[in-house]
Structure formats: C-alpha cells, structure tokens
Design a protein around this motif. Structure first.
Motif, PDB file in Angstrom:
ATOM      1  N   ARG A   1     -20.642  26.726   3.010  1.00  0.00           N
ATOM      2  CA  ARG A   1     -21.970  26.108   2.958  1.00  0.00           C
ATOM      3  C   ARG A   1     -22.252  25.450   4.300  1.00  0.00           C
ATOM      4  NH1 ARG A   1     -23.896  25.515  -2.322  1.00  0.00           N
ATOM      5  NH2 ARG A   1     -25.777  24.836  -1.230  1.00  0.00           N
ATOM      6  N   ILE A   2     -22.898  26.196   5.158  1.00  0.00           N
ATOM      7  CA  ILE A   2     -23.186  25.706   6.512  1.00  0.00           C
ATOM      8  C   ILE A   2     -24.583  25.112   6.543  1.00  0.00           C
ATOM      9  CG2 ILE A   2     -23.377  26.345   8.939  1.00  0.00           C
ATOM     10  CD1 ILE A   2     -21.440  28.643   8.375  1.00  0.00           C
ATOM     11  N   SER A   3     -24.665  23.841   6.838  1.00  0.00           N
ATOM     12  CA  SER A   3     -25.955  23.149   6.904  1.00  0.00           C
ATOM     13  C   SER A   3     -26.436  23.084   8.346  1.00  0.00           C
ATOM     14  CB  SER A   3     -25.828  21.738   6.334  1.00  0.00           C
ATOM     15  OG  SER A   3     -27.047  21.023   6.520  1.00  0.00           O
ATOM     16  N   ARG A   4     -27.745  23.213   8.502  1.00  0.00           N
ATOM     17  CA  ARG A   4     -28.327  23.114   9.846  1.00  0.00           C
ATOM     18  C   ARG A   4     -28.502  21.664  10.286  1.00  0.00           C
ATOM     19  NH1 ARG A   4     -33.044  27.827   9.789  1.00  0.00           N
ATOM     20  NH2 ARG A   4     -31.650  29.578   9.347  1.00  0.00           N
TER      21      ARG A   4
ATOM     22  N   ARG B   1     -16.191  18.436   2.936  1.00  0.00           N
ATOM     23  CA  ARG B   1     -15.949  18.345   1.502  1.00  0.00           C
ATOM     24  C   ARG B   1     -15.562  19.712   0.947  1.00  0.00           C
ATOM     25  NH1 ARG B   1     -20.832  17.330  -0.491  1.00  0.00           N
ATOM     26  NH2 ARG B   1     -21.077  18.865  -2.138  1.00  0.00           N
ATOM     27  N   LEU B   2     -14.744  19.684  -0.103  1.00  0.00           N
ATOM     28  CA  LEU B   2     -14.384  20.898  -0.822  1.00  0.00           C
ATOM     29  C   LEU B   2     -14.692  20.697  -2.296  1.00  0.00           C
ATOM     30  CD1 LEU B   2     -12.920  23.646  -1.249  1.00  0.00           C
ATOM     31  CD2 LEU B   2     -10.786  22.347  -1.417  1.00  0.00           C
ATOM     32  N   ASP B   3     -15.548  21.554  -2.839  1.00  0.00           N
ATOM     33  CA  ASP B   3     -15.821  21.583  -4.271  1.00  0.00           C
ATOM     34  C   ASP B   3     -15.220  22.865  -4.838  1.00  0.00           C
ATOM     35  OD1 ASP B   3     -17.217  19.266  -3.917  1.00  0.00           O
ATOM     36  OD2 ASP B   3     -19.202  20.199  -4.012  1.00  0.00           O
TER      37      ASP B   3
ATOM     38  N   GLU C   1     -16.699  20.213   8.321  1.00  0.00           N
ATOM     39  CA  GLU C   1     -15.617  20.722   9.154  1.00  0.00           C
ATOM     40  C   GLU C   1     -14.645  21.611   8.386  1.00  0.00           C
ATOM     41  OE1 GLU C   1     -13.670  17.478  11.026  1.00  0.00           O
ATOM     42  OE2 GLU C   1     -15.391  16.910  12.274  1.00  0.00           O
ATOM     43  N   VAL C   2     -14.632  21.485   7.061  1.00  0.00           N
ATOM     44  CA  VAL C   2     -13.737  22.318   6.257  1.00  0.00           C
ATOM     45  C   VAL C   2     -14.080  23.798   6.418  1.00  0.00           C
ATOM     46  CG1 VAL C   2     -12.835  22.721   3.926  1.00  0.00           C
ATOM     47  CG2 VAL C   2     -13.531  20.432   4.604  1.00  0.00           C
ATOM     48  N   VAL C   3     -15.337  24.081   6.720  1.00  0.00           N
ATOM     49  CA  VAL C   3     -15.774  25.470   6.919  1.00  0.00           C
ATOM     50  C   VAL C   3     -14.944  26.152   8.004  1.00  0.00           C
ATOM     51  CG1 VAL C   3     -17.677  26.894   7.759  1.00  0.00           C
ATOM     52  CG2 VAL C   3     -18.114  25.100   6.073  1.00  0.00           C
TER      53      VAL C   3
END
Length: 348
Positions: free
Chosen positions: A68-71, A80-82, A105-107
């Motif tokens: 989930r990459i947010s702009r 976060r990890l869900d 940053e988890v991405v």
C-alpha cells in the motif's frame, strides 16, 4: 477460521497461524509449497481466487503481499503491517492463506516480513500477476523462490517486455504467456509425429502484441530452424498455425477460442479441444514443476527481433519466390537442412 491482525509483526502472524490450526485440528504436513503472490489491492481478489483453486491440486501456504504505497509523505512515514490469517474453510482449501498489507517503510522490506512465514523445507514460488520486476530473480522477494512466475500479457508493452525477460532470464523464471501455449505446442508436436516430411516454413496468426503468439513463433523458429512469420488476426488470442511441409500444409485453426480444427494433407480434418484456459489452470500447471524450463529459456532467447528481421526480409523480397512463406537467409529462421525426424524430436 479467520483472524484479523492490525499493526502486527511476522512473529504474531506465525502465532496466529499456529492458533488457527490448533483450533480446527489441521496440521501443516499436507502442504507442499509456499506460494507468494505480490500484487496490488485491485488485482488481489482475482489472484487469490486463482491460487485458491490451484491449491486444490497443490495444497500450499499462500502469502498475498499487497504494498500500500501512499503518495502522501505524511502517510508514507507510518510503517505498519496488517494481516488477515485464514485457515481451513476460510482459506478456500485445506491450506492456509495470509493476506499481508504493507504500509510505509515496510513496503521496502517485504522480504523481511515474508521470510519468517515460509513453510520450512518446502519450495517457494513467487507470482506477480501484474507489475512484475524487470529482473525477477534479483528482486528481494524473487530471491527467496525456486520458481518466479510473471505474465507479460499484463505488461503495458507485452512484446517489448519479452526482450527484457530474455535479457534478465535466470533459471527458474517462467511466464504465464508461455504456459498458455502448452496445448498448442503439444498439438503441433503430435501433428508432426503423424507425417514423415520436412517443415519448410511456418505462419503463426494471432492478436497483435500478444506475447503468447510471439513465444509460440519463437519456439517454432528455434526448434525447427525454419522461417516463421507472425500474422495479425482479430483473435481472440492465438487463432492459427500453418506449417508448410514437403508433404503439404499442416494447419491448426482456432477461430473461436475454444474448438480448433487440425488439417493434415491427405488426412480427414479433425476437431480438437483447444479452449482458452483461465488463470487458475495456468498457475496449477506451473506449480507441477519446480525445475528450470530450458525449452522456455531457449525460445525466449531466440528473440522477437529475429522474427521481425525474418518478416522484414520476406517483405523486401516481395514474397515473389516463396508465395509469402519466407526467404533464404532470414536471420536464424533460415532452414538448415535438418531431417524430418530431427525436427520432430526438437519440437517436442
């Protein structure tokens, strides 16, 4: 059983898997591999559905990685990890499914999340339904796998993507565009078994920019060492292959996407089932083999540019000498005098 975890860790996900298995009394011994699906939210449902159907044949732990990459710079800072943990009936099969949504940053460290969740001592397959990396083997997630599955059909420029796949090919890479032509390759090889003739040229008809059509043409050119021309058709997908031989033409024609007609000179025409397969069937086929596909590698490395060069040479010659089936000296598509028996063996 379904367990939702918010702002969690890989360790807690593993504990949830153990808790879920104990609750329903399901061991892990029946699972044969870990399938990692790397996708986006839009395509996650279809990919998971296909994987669930394929796992009926190949019981597995399926890990769906959604980045989930947010702009927004503010949101990107929130690492976060869900996770959704599904075991038993909620997983669709007797296997296990974990949907991982990565934020911030988890991405960039997805492999650190996935690694602790892999089944011990079991093969790993990574599948990118869309947005595959240019070099799957050197992708952090791809490096964890024995097999890496991409689909050039989903690329913005599918045929151009084939060249990138060839340049970065590593044993273990494969492509669903290649898997789609398995029935075509089997049928054509079987047709050649029925004749004692030399193949002189081939035409492959299909939709423009269809990577399966290009791969089939490259496979035939690479194996038979004859001129192969790509012809555009309205589809759907691949529509026909015509092989000119010293005994007359062999034609496999599929105009409607399901039923094909096989025509061999001197034999009655035969109707053969050649339907377009769904993604679940394609993934199930790829999970049957975990060793490198040398035939795919050889066809891929033949190169689309060689087919283009051969076709350009034919057009330049005006098709006057050969009736549009090829000219001498056309790249690697030039006939090399192989015997019919050798060509049949190569086609298989």
């Amino acid at each position: 059983m379904k367990i939702d975890l918010t702002d969690t860790t890989a360790s807690k996900v593993n504990k949830a898997l153990v808790r879920g298995r104990r609750a329903i009394g399901t061991p892990t011994v029946g699972m044969v591999l870990t399938l990692v699906i790397v996708t986006d939210e839009e395509n996650a449902y279809d990919a998971l559905k296909a994987a669930s159907e394929a796992s009926r044949e190949h019981p597995s732990r399926t890990l769906v990685v959604i980045k989930r990459i947010s702009r927004s710079p503010r949101d990107r800072a929130k690492a976060r990890l869900d996770a959704e943990v599904r075991v038993g009936a909620d997983a669709g099969t007797g296997g296990e499914t974990v949907v991982l949504r990565l934020y911030g940053e988890v991405v960039d460290h997805a492999q650190s999340v996935v690694l602790p969740l892999l089944l011990p001592d079991a093969p790993v397959v990574v599948w990118w339904p869309v947005n595959a990396p240019v070099d799957p083997a050197h992708d952090p997630l791809g490096a964890l796998a024995q097999r890496r599955v991409t689909d050039t059909y989903a690329a913005e420029h599918p045929v151009r993507e084939l060249a990138a796949r060839a340049a970065a090919y590593t044993p273990g890479d494969t492509d669903l565009a290649w898997t789609r032509i398995t029935p075509w390759r089997s049928m054509l090889a079987a047709a050649l078994d029925q004749v004692d003739c030399d193949v002189t040229s081939v035409e492959v008809a299909g939709e423009e920019f269809n990577p399966s059509g290009e791969l089939l043409a490259m496979w035939l050119a690479d194996r038979l060492q004859v001129p192969v021309r790509r012809i555009r058709s309205k589809g759907p997908g691949l529509t026909a292959v015509r092989m000119e031989t010293t005994c007359g033409p062999i034609v496999l024609d599929r105009a409607d996407g399901s039923l094909a007609t096989l025509s061999i000179q001197g034999q009655p025409k035969r109707a053969v089932a050649l339907k377009r397969r769904d993604t679940a069937e394609l993934i199930a086929e790829e999970l049957r083999r975990l060793d490198p596909d040398d035939t795919y590698a050889s066809a891929l490395r033949f190169g689309v540019e060689n087919l283009s060069a051969a076709t350009a040479a034919e057009h330049a010659a005006g098709d006057s000498a050969s009736g549009g089936t090829g000219t001498e000296g056309a790249a690697r598509g030039q006939a090399d005098g192989k015997s019919a028996a050798a060509k049949k063996a190569a086609a298989k």
